[in-house]
Design a protein around this motif. Structure first.
Motif, PDB file in Angstrom:
ATOM      1  N   PHE A  21      21.785 -15.889  17.475  1.00 40.29           N
ATOM      2  CA  PHE A  21      23.076 -15.223  17.568  1.00 40.29           C
ATOM      3  C   PHE A  21      22.910 -13.734  17.840  1.00 40.29           C
ATOM      4  N   ASP A  24      20.600 -13.294  21.345  1.00 39.08           N
ATOM      5  CA  ASP A  24      21.180 -13.770  22.605  1.00 39.08           C
ATOM      6  C   ASP A  24      22.651 -13.372  22.748  1.00 39.08           C
ATOM      7  N   THR A  25      23.451 -13.621  21.718  1.00 36.82           N
ATOM      8  CA  THR A  25      24.879 -13.323  21.821  1.00 36.82           C
ATOM      9  C   THR A  25      25.142 -11.822  21.782  1.00 36.82           C
ATOM     10  N   ARG A  79      32.873 -11.035  27.439  1.00 32.04           N
ATOM     11  CA  ARG A  79      31.711 -11.894  27.245  1.00 32.04           C
ATOM     12  C   ARG A  79      31.906 -12.866  26.086  1.00 32.04           C
ATOM     13  N   LEU A  80      32.608 -12.441  25.046  1.00 29.99           N
ATOM     14  CA  LEU A  80      32.661 -13.203  23.804  1.00 29.99           C
ATOM     15  C   LEU A  80      33.910 -14.060  23.634  1.00 29.99           C
ATOM     16  N   GLU A  83      33.886 -18.099  23.785  1.00 31.51           N
ATOM     17  CA  GLU A  83      33.114 -18.850  22.792  1.00 31.51           C
ATOM     18  C   GLU A  83      33.551 -18.584  21.357  1.00 31.51           C
ATOM     19  N   TYR A  84      34.162 -17.433  21.118  1.00 30.93           N
ATOM     20  CA  TYR A  84      34.503 -17.039  19.748  1.00 30.93           C
ATOM     21  C   TYR A  84      35.992 -16.746  19.618  1.00 30.93           C
ATOM     22  N   ASP A 101      29.188 -14.610  12.388  1.00 31.96           N
ATOM     23  CA  ASP A 101      27.857 -15.115  12.717  1.00 31.96           C
ATOM     24  C   ASP A 101      27.679 -16.500  12.094  1.00 31.96           C
TER      25      ASP A 101
END
Length: 229
Positions: A21, A24-25, A79-80, A83-84, A101
């Motif tokens: 996490f 990479d994230t 970017r996030l 996914e989130y 996280d």
């Protein structure tokens, strides 16, 4: 008295998904790693991911904030967001986004005056405390200064080497909670002077040397005062 936040330690159940996490994230770089611990660079502060195999364990459900350059904020959101489930808050001219996280820590990415690129420091840590007045008095003795208090007296914000928020148990922005048994390392020119300032208030003294002192505050958070962490 305390000049810099040197590290923030988090407890992780499994090291691999936590490391993935943050690497990479959030595109952080590992400084060091073994089978039970991974140290990542957040500017000049270390983020320490630690499996619960020894003490100090690291904080649970800790809310903390990474500094990012203001101009990168929209890129991070883009970017996030797929996914989130992101939350957002505005503080004057600055925005922050919030995500979780794999271990349930609430991670904030906030616009700050930093160079970057990417994550460049930790500017806030939130601790859960049982008695707000007691905790505020303790950290005042270490040089922190109160700059804001919630109307219901469940939260105090203090300035020092970073912003320190003290929360009695409640849910904050993005349903964040203050961390329990958080591990914080501070750089200081005089570790024993920091100990003397709070010696009558700590619950435990784990280590005392000329260059390194380790104590537990009244709520069980582990504080290290060191000349060269």
């Amino acid at each position: 008295m305390l000049s810099r936040l040197a590290w923030l330690g988090l407890e992780v159940k499994y090291l691999e998904p936590a490391r993935t996490f943050y690497e990479d994230t959030l595109r952080m770089t590992a400084r060091d790693e073994d089978e039970n611990e991974c140290v990542l660079a957040a500017g000049d502060t270390d983020l320490v991911l630690r499996r619960p195999t020894s003490v100090p364990r690291g904080g649970l459900h800790t809310h903390f904030a990474f500094s990012i350059p203001a101009g990168e904020y929209d890129d991070w959101w883009g970017r996030l967001e797929d996914e989130y489930d992101l939350d957002e808050a505005q503080f004057g001219p600055a925005k922050s986004l919030y995500l979780y996280d794999p271990d349930g820590n609430c991670v904030e990415l906030g616009q700050q005056d930093v160079e970057g690129p990417g994550i460049d420091g930790i500017f806030e840590v939130v601790l859960e405390v049982e008695d707000l007045e007691r905790a505020e008095s303790f950290y005042t003795e270490l040089g922190f200064e109160t700059v804001d208090t919630s109307g219901d007296r469940t939260r105090v914000r203090m300035n020092g080497p970073m912003a320190l928020e003290l929360w009695e148990p409640h849910l904050g922005i993005a349903d964040a909670r203050g961390g329990v048994h958080v591990d914080l390392g501070f750089e200081t020119s005089e570790p024993t002077a920091a100990l003397e300032a709070v010696s009558d208030r700590v619950t435990q003294v784990n280590q005392v040397e000329d260059e390194r002192v380790v104590v537990r505050d009244p709520d069980g958070h582990v504080l290290t005062f060191a000349t060269n962490p």
